[in-house]
Structures are given as structure tokens and as C-alpha cells.
Scaffold this motif. Structure first.
Motif, PDB file in Angstrom:
ATOM      1  N   ASP A 182      -2.537 -14.892  28.193  1.00 16.43           N
ATOM      2  CA  ASP A 182      -1.648 -13.727  28.330  1.00 16.43           C
ATOM      3  C   ASP A 182      -2.304 -12.473  27.770  1.00 16.43           C
ATOM      4  O   ASP A 182      -2.930 -12.501  26.703  1.00 16.43           O
ATOM      5  CB  ASP A 182      -0.300 -13.953  27.637  1.00 16.43           C
ATOM      6  N   SER A 240      10.297 -11.165  30.141  1.00 17.50           N
ATOM      7  CA  SER A 240      11.059 -12.313  29.649  1.00 17.50           C
ATOM      8  C   SER A 240      11.626 -12.110  28.245  1.00 17.50           C
ATOM      9  O   SER A 240      12.278 -13.017  27.709  1.00 17.50           O
ATOM     10  CB  SER A 240      10.171 -13.561  29.675  1.00 17.50           C
ATOM     11  N   TRP A 280      20.924 -14.565  31.215  1.00 13.09           N
ATOM     12  CA  TRP A 280      21.914 -15.347  31.958  1.00 13.09           C
ATOM     13  C   TRP A 280      21.235 -16.401  32.823  1.00 13.09           C
ATOM     14  O   TRP A 280      20.227 -16.137  33.470  1.00 13.09           O
ATOM     15  CB  TRP A 280      22.738 -14.461  32.896  1.00 13.09           C
ATOM     16  N   ALA A 302      -6.595 -11.702  31.936  1.00 13.52           N
ATOM     17  CA  ALA A 302      -7.456 -12.121  33.047  1.00 13.52           C
ATOM     18  C   ALA A 302      -7.875 -10.846  33.766  1.00 13.52           C
ATOM     19  O   ALA A 302      -7.024 -10.015  34.107  1.00 13.52           O
ATOM     20  CB  ALA A 302      -6.684 -13.022  33.995  1.00 13.52           C
ATOM     21  N   GLY A 362      12.238 -11.283  40.188  1.00 15.93           N
ATOM     22  CA  GLY A 362      13.181 -10.165  40.156  1.00 15.93           C
ATOM     23  C   GLY A 362      14.206 -10.262  39.045  1.00 15.93           C
ATOM     24  O   GLY A 362      13.848 -10.350  37.864  1.00 15.93           O
ATOM     25  N   THR A 363      15.475 -10.273  39.422  1.00 22.16           N
ATOM     26  CA  THR A 363      16.551 -10.291  38.428  1.00 22.16           C
ATOM     27  C   THR A 363      16.875 -11.708  37.961  1.00 22.16           C
ATOM     28  O   THR A 363      17.812 -11.898  37.201  1.00 22.16           O
ATOM     29  CB  THR A 363      17.843  -9.707  39.031  1.00 22.16           C
ATOM     30  N   GLY A 376      14.552 -14.411  36.816  1.00 24.45           N
ATOM     31  CA  GLY A 376      13.489 -15.234  36.235  1.00 24.45           C
ATOM     32  C   GLY A 376      13.966 -16.236  35.203  1.00 24.45           C
ATOM     33  O   GLY A 376      13.404 -17.331  35.085  1.00 24.45           O
ATOM     34  N   VAL A 377      14.990 -15.888  34.456  1.00 30.73           N
ATOM     35  CA  VAL A 377      15.486 -16.820  33.440  1.00 30.73           C
ATOM     36  C   VAL A 377      16.280 -17.934  34.133  1.00 30.73           C
ATOM     37  O   VAL A 377      16.107 -19.123  33.846  1.00 30.73           O
ATOM     38  CB  VAL A 377      16.352 -16.089  32.390  1.00 30.73           C
ATOM     39  N   THR A 378      17.110 -17.523  35.094  1.00 30.00           N
ATOM     40  CA  THR A 378      17.892 -18.503  35.851  1.00 30.00           C
ATOM     41  C   THR A 378      16.973 -19.512  36.539  1.00 30.00           C
ATOM     42  O   THR A 378      17.202 -20.726  36.480  1.00 30.00           O
ATOM     43  CB  THR A 378      18.726 -17.772  36.937  1.00 30.00           C
TER      44      THR A 378
HETATM   45  C1  LIG Z   1      17.144  -5.561  31.756  1.00 30.67           C
HETATM   46  C2  LIG Z   1      16.834  -6.903  32.383  1.00 30.67           C
HETATM   47  C3  LIG Z   1      17.814  -7.900  32.353  1.00 30.67           C
HETATM   48  C4  LIG Z   1      17.556  -9.130  32.958  1.00 30.67           C
HETATM   49  N1  LIG Z   1      18.477 -10.142  32.855  1.00 30.67           N
HETATM   50  C5  LIG Z   1      18.229 -11.350  33.428  1.00 30.67           C
HETATM   51  C6  LIG Z   1      19.174 -12.404  33.324  1.00 30.67           C
HETATM   52  O1  LIG Z   1      20.219 -12.264  32.708  1.00 30.67           O
HETATM   53  N2  LIG Z   1      18.906 -13.586  33.940  1.00 30.67           N
HETATM   54  C7  LIG Z   1      17.759 -13.784  34.665  1.00 30.67           C
HETATM   55  O2  LIG Z   1      17.602 -14.843  35.251  1.00 30.67           O
HETATM   56  N3  LIG Z   1      16.807 -12.821  34.719  1.00 30.67           N
HETATM   57  C8  LIG Z   1      17.021 -11.616  34.138  1.00 30.67           C
HETATM   58  N4  LIG Z   1      16.100 -10.610  34.215  1.00 30.67           N
HETATM   59  C9  LIG Z   1      14.865 -10.869  34.981  1.00 30.67           C
HETATM   60  C10 LIG Z   1      13.844 -11.639  34.161  1.00 30.67           C
HETATM   61  O3  LIG Z   1      13.676 -10.981  32.941  1.00 30.67           O
HETATM   62  C11 LIG Z   1      12.526 -11.714  34.925  1.00 30.67           C
HETATM   63  O4  LIG Z   1      12.725 -12.201  36.216  1.00 30.67           O
HETATM   64  C12 LIG Z   1      11.558 -12.671  34.240  1.00 30.67           C
HETATM   65  O5  LIG Z   1      11.443 -12.367  32.876  1.00 30.67           O
HETATM   66  C13 LIG Z   1      10.189 -12.621  34.892  1.00 30.67           C
HETATM   67  O6  LIG Z   1       9.373 -13.522  34.197  1.00 30.67           O
HETATM   68  P1  LIG Z   1       7.829 -13.596  34.475  1.00 30.67           P
HETATM   69  O7  LIG Z   1       7.306 -14.703  33.660  1.00 30.67           O
HETATM   70  O8  LIG Z   1       7.591 -13.613  35.949  1.00 30.67           O
HETATM   71  O9  LIG Z   1       7.266 -12.173  34.007  1.00 30.67           O
HETATM   72  P2  LIG Z   1       6.935 -11.649  32.536  1.00 30.67           P
HETATM   73  O10 LIG Z   1       7.922 -12.108  31.554  1.00 30.67           O
HETATM   74  O11 LIG Z   1       6.723 -10.186  32.666  1.00 30.67           O
HETATM   75  O12 LIG Z   1       5.593 -12.394  32.190  1.00 30.67           O
HETATM   76  C14 LIG Z   1       4.361 -12.034  32.782  1.00 30.67           C
HETATM   77  C15 LIG Z   1       3.324 -12.146  31.693  1.00 30.67           C
HETATM   78  O13 LIG Z   1       2.047 -11.961  32.301  1.00 30.67           O
HETATM   79  C16 LIG Z   1       1.234 -11.282  31.383  1.00 30.67           C
HETATM   80  N5  LIG Z   1       0.132 -10.653  32.124  1.00 30.67           N
HETATM   81  C17 LIG Z   1       0.174  -9.609  32.967  1.00 30.67           C
HETATM   82  N6  LIG Z   1      -1.051  -9.359  33.440  1.00 30.67           N
HETATM   83  C18 LIG Z   1      -1.884 -10.265  32.903  1.00 30.67           C
HETATM   84  C19 LIG Z   1      -3.269 -10.515  33.007  1.00 30.67           C
HETATM   85  N7  LIG Z   1      -4.074  -9.780  33.795  1.00 30.67           N
HETATM   86  N8  LIG Z   1      -3.800 -11.531  32.289  1.00 30.67           N
HETATM   87  C20 LIG Z   1      -3.024 -12.296  31.478  1.00 30.67           C
HETATM   88  N9  LIG Z   1      -1.695 -12.090  31.346  1.00 30.67           N
HETATM   89  C21 LIG Z   1      -1.138 -11.097  32.048  1.00 30.67           C
HETATM   90  C22 LIG Z   1       2.161 -10.275  30.727  1.00 30.67           C
HETATM   91  O14 LIG Z   1       1.641  -9.867  29.475  1.00 30.67           O
HETATM   92  C23 LIG Z   1       3.447 -11.081  30.628  1.00 30.67           C
HETATM   93  O15 LIG Z   1       3.584 -11.715  29.368  1.00 30.67           O
HETATM   94  C24 LIG Z   1      16.303  -9.368  33.607  1.00 30.67           C
HETATM   95  C25 LIG Z   1      15.337  -8.372  33.589  1.00 30.67           C
HETATM   96  C26 LIG Z   1      15.588  -7.151  32.993  1.00 30.67           C
HETATM   97  C27 LIG Z   1      14.504  -6.109  32.975  1.00 30.67           C
END
Ligand SMILES: Cc1cc2nc3c(=O)[nH]c(=O)nc-3n(C[C@H](O)[C@H](O)[C@H](O)COP(=O)(O)OP(=O)(O)OC[C@H]3O[C@@H](n4cnc5c(N)ncnc54)[C@H](O)[C@@H]3O)c2cc1C
Length: 423
Positions: free
Chosen positions: A30, A39, A45, A221, A378-379, A381-383
């Protein structure tokens, strides 16, 4: 098989943990700290009911209106770029009734398994803050409550089996004493759940380590290269070169930039959100609340309350927008009788990785043996994190295809993927 997972958000960690649980050797890389991207400060939720794409009839009208209102909960920040224009065009197409119905059915089918995969994590000893009070959708206007009830009929027709209760009048405060008594009503989605998302990512990272997996933090990366025989190397910003049989890209919104040099175009855009987590005085909500008219989420977490919102498409910066956050807090508090923040724990921004049809991209890249994508949630990711992790890990480890993931393949966008150059 050795696997490098890029991204320690909920998606990358869920994939990594599940892969390690199948006995594979996994390293997660990361750019920042574990779980510190989208995240972290989200509402947490786990909501199969609300697993509906934003690309839907009516979304276009809302997007046009948002161009003229600085206070709209969802806004569009245009960019003069081909990638952005193409994202918008695809989004517009995805808003047709036919496409959006198909997308909703696919999301619902996957999200139906969300809770069983959360339970499976808990059963295997992954620890995180987990709540089962359901999710309450709260309305100021009776007409909106009526309209939402029509959505419940639609969800039932798509197979949603969770219990649903409606509270009106004096029932509202009896249901949750934090709410104002003059609200129009509450729809309680009894079977939904919520977690404190930071604890979910921390719990997954701990469980991964217990299985022998490694996490490398603060190392990005910077280049992925495919080698003969389906092998991969990952060059990092700190000068590492990691070798793997399989690379899983789960880097959230940044996945787009990482994959572009490989000739793998993913129509991903950032949808910036913001939140405030605080301790306060007065009666705190005992349920997570979707505050319908304001599009603000309110989540109680062990003594603290988090108010989150805004969906700013095309806002790719990490600046805390004070005005946007203040609007979220003010709008959120307008539903609560007495609770007011007194001690701020954290103020936060994050980027929802959002595809042009608002469905995740999960699956192998057909032209690039050993490259697997898990992003664009999108909205949701946790679900969808735990179910994505479990099904993706099975596909990778067993080289099978899971029917539930078929609608989420990259090829649905009809993008031209370049054949890889081997080095
Ligand atoms: C205000 C808000 C409220 C939300 N509420 C909900 C909810 O209630 N329920 C729900 O299901 N979802 C919710 N979401 C959506 C959810 O947060 C996201 O869908 C989810 O966190 C996405 O997870 P991810 O692992 O894809 O991305 P991220 O959590 O962004 O993880 C990606 C990771 O990749 C790393 N990264 C990026 N580039 C590189 C690289 N080149 N090399 C190495 N590492 C890298 C980053 O540092 C990061 O840690 C909400 C989002 C927001 C903004």
C-alpha cells in the motif's frame, strides 16, 4: 502460487485474507497505511437493500442541477479530458431504464450474500466492531417516504427478504429517541448492519498476518510488468521489485492510473466524500440513519457519531472542503433532537472508486494472464468487500469463474485492451 495485492483498503485486504486462508502466499502493498484510503472514514453500512447503482433514470437530471448548486449533496466537477468525457458518456448510457434495471439485479444478487460473508469472517476469528441494529431511513417529507416504500416493493421483487418496519408519529421517538418527533417517518431495514470500517480493515490485516501474509505500507506500486510464463514483477516507489504469479489490483480510484500503462483502460472516476466523527452531548442515535432528504449518513460507533456525505464526481484532491463538511454536519443534525458534537475525533475525506455504470470491476484481465482486478465498488465497498474477497479468492486460487461475478467483468465496457508486451 505467490500473489501481490496492490491496495490495503477493504477490497484488497478482503481478497488478501481470503487468498491466505486458501493457503496461498500473499503480500499486500500500500502507498499509505492500512485502511487509510476510502475504507477509513466512511459510514460503514453493510446494506444489501441499498445496493443499487447511482447510474439510473433521473441521475442525469440531478447531475445537471448539481452543476448550478454549490450545496447539492452530489456534484459534478467536469474535466477537459478524454477519459473524463468518455466516463460521462458511459454513465449517461448506463442511466437508461433497461441498463440500470439489469445492473440493479446484478448488484442485488451479489449483495444478497454480503451478510453471510461478514458472518464467515467473524466465525473465522476476524475481529471488528460490528452492529446489528439494522439501518433506518429517516424522512422529513411524507411524499418521500411514500416514494421510498415503492422502492421496497421493487427490492422485494428482486429477492430482498430482510424485515422492514415503518414508524410514524409518536413511534418515531420510541424507535430511536435521538430523532426529532416532527419527522414524517422512518423505514427500518431491520436486517441491515454496520461496522466501524477502520476496525474491519485492521481486523483483516491482523488475520492476514496470522495466516502468514505480509503487508508492506508506505510503498507504492509504480510499475507492473508481465514476464514470460505468466509471471509478474511489481516495481515500487521505495525500490523494491516484488515477483508474483498473480497480481491483484485493488488500489481504489488509483487503479485507473496504475493500469493505464498496461493498456488496460478502466473507466473509473473519484467521487469525493467527507465525514466528521465526534463525541457529543445529548441523545446519540442508537441506529445508523440514512437521512433521506439531505443524503447524509449518520453512524453511531461505540460512543462516537459519524456524519458523512457528499458525492463529488471528478473531485480528485484530498483537501478537506470546510463548506462541504459543514453542510453535511448541519444537514445531518437537522434530523436529531438533542445530540450535538462537542469533541471532534476526526474530519476526513475519501474517494469512492466509481465506474461509469457504478458497478464494481471484478475479474481477470483476459489478455493479461495473472492480472486480476477488484475495484470500482463506489458507494458499496464495505457492503461488498467481504463477498468480493471470498469469491475473487476462489476464482484466483481455483481458476474457476463464479456466476455471481459475471456481470462485473471489465469487458462489459467494450474497452480495447492492449495485448501485453512481455519483458
Ligand atoms: C463518505 C463515504 C461514505 C461511505 N459509506 C459507505 C457505506 O456505508 N457502506 C459501503 O459499503 N461503502 C461506503 N462507502 C464506499 C467505500 O468507502 C468504498 O467503496 C471502499 O472503501 C473502497 O475500498 P477500496 O479498497 O476499493 O479503496 P481504498 O479504501 O481507497 O483502498 C485503496 C488503497 O490502495 C492504495 N493505493 C493506491 N494506489 C496505490 C499504489 N500505486 N500502490 C500501492 N497502493 C496504492 C491506497 O493507499 C488505498 O489504501 C463510502 C465512501 C465514502 C467516501
Amino acid at each position: 502460487m505467490t500473489i501481490v495485492v496492490i491496495g490495503a483498503g477493504v477490497i484488497g485486504l478482503a481478497c488478501a485474507y481470503e487468498l491466505s486462508d486458501l493457503g496461498l502466499e500473499v503480500t499486500v502493498l500500500d502507498a499509505g497505511a492500512v485502511g487509510a484510503g476510502a475504507s477509513a472514514g466512511n459510514a460503514g453500512w453493510i446494506t444489501p437493500f441499498l445496493s443499487v447503482p447511482r447510474a439510473a433514470p433521473g441521475a442525469v437530471r440531478d447531475a445537471v442541477r448539481s452543476l448550478f448548486s454549490s450545496a447539492a449533496p452530489a456534484r459534478l466537477r467536469p474535466h477537459l479530458e478524454w477519459d473524463f468525457a468518455s466516463w460521462v458518456m458511459r454513465f449517461l448510457r448506463a442511466c437508461s431504464k433497461r441498463r440500470s434495471s439489469r445492473a440493479t439485479a446484478a448488484l442485488q444478487a451479489l449483495a444478497r450474500h454480503a451478510h453471510e460473508h461478514v458472518d464467515s469472517l467473524l466465525e473465522r476469528g476476524v475481529t471488528f466492531e460490528h452492529h446489528t441494529e439494522g439501518l433506518a431511513v429517516v424522512f422529513k417529507r411524507a411524499a418521500n417516504l411514500q416514494q421510498f416504500r415503492r422502492l421496497t416493493d421493487r427490492m422485494r421483487s428482486l429477492g430482498y427478504v430482510g424485515e422492514i418496519e415503518v414508524h410514524r408519529g409518536q413511534d418515531i421517538v420510541a424507535f430511536d429517541p435521538a430523532l426529532r418527533p416532527d419527522l414524517a417517518g422512518v423505514v427500518h431495514l431491520v436486517s441491515e448492519r454496520h461496522v466501524r470500517p477502520e476496525t474491519l480493515t485492521a481486523g483483516l490485516a491482523k488475520a492476514l498476518a496470522a495466516n502468514g501474509g505480509a503487508v508492506i505500507e508506505h510503498d507504492a506500486a509504480v510499475r507492473l510488468q508481465s514476464r514470460p510464463g505468466g509471471k509478474w514483477t511489481v516495481d515500487t516507489s521505495e525500490g523494491r521489485q516484488l515477483e508474483a504469479d498473480q497480481v491483484v489490483v485493488a488500489a481504489g480510484y488509483a487503479s485507473r492510473a496504475l493500469l493505464k500503462p498496461l493498456g488496460v483502460p478502466v473507466p473509473l472516476e473519484a467521487a469525493k466524500g467527507t465525514s466528521m466523527t465526534a463525541y457529543g452531548r445529548g441523545t446519540a442515535p442508537s441506529h445508523p440513519l440514512k437521512l433521506y432528504e439531505s443524503m447524509v449518513a449518520c453512524s453511531p460507533f461505540g460512543g462516537a457519531v459519524r456524519l458523512s456525505g457528499t458525492f463529488d464526481i471528478g473531485r480528485r484532491d484530498f483537501e478537506l472542503d470546510r463548506k462541504r463538511l459543514d453542510t453535511v454536519v448541519r444537514e445531518g443534525l437537522s434530523y436529531l433532537k438533542t445530540w450535538r458534537p462537542t469533541e471532534i475525533d476526526v474530519e476526513w475525506v475519501g474517494h469512492r472508486p466509481t465506474t461509469a455504470d457504478d458497478l464494481p470491476v471484478i475479474g481477470p484481465v483476459p489478455t493479461h494472464e495473472g492480472l486480476y482486478l477488484a475495484t470500482g465498488h463506489g458507494t458499496l465497498g464495505v457492503t461488498l468487500g467481504p463477498v468480493t474477497g471470498a469469491l475473487a479468492a476462489r476464482e484466483i486460487a481455483q481458476r474457476t469463474e463464479h456466476a455471481l461475478l459475471t456481470p462485473f467483468r471489465l469487458d462489459r465496457f467494450g474497452v480495447r485492451i492492449r495485448t501485453p508486451e512481455l519483458v
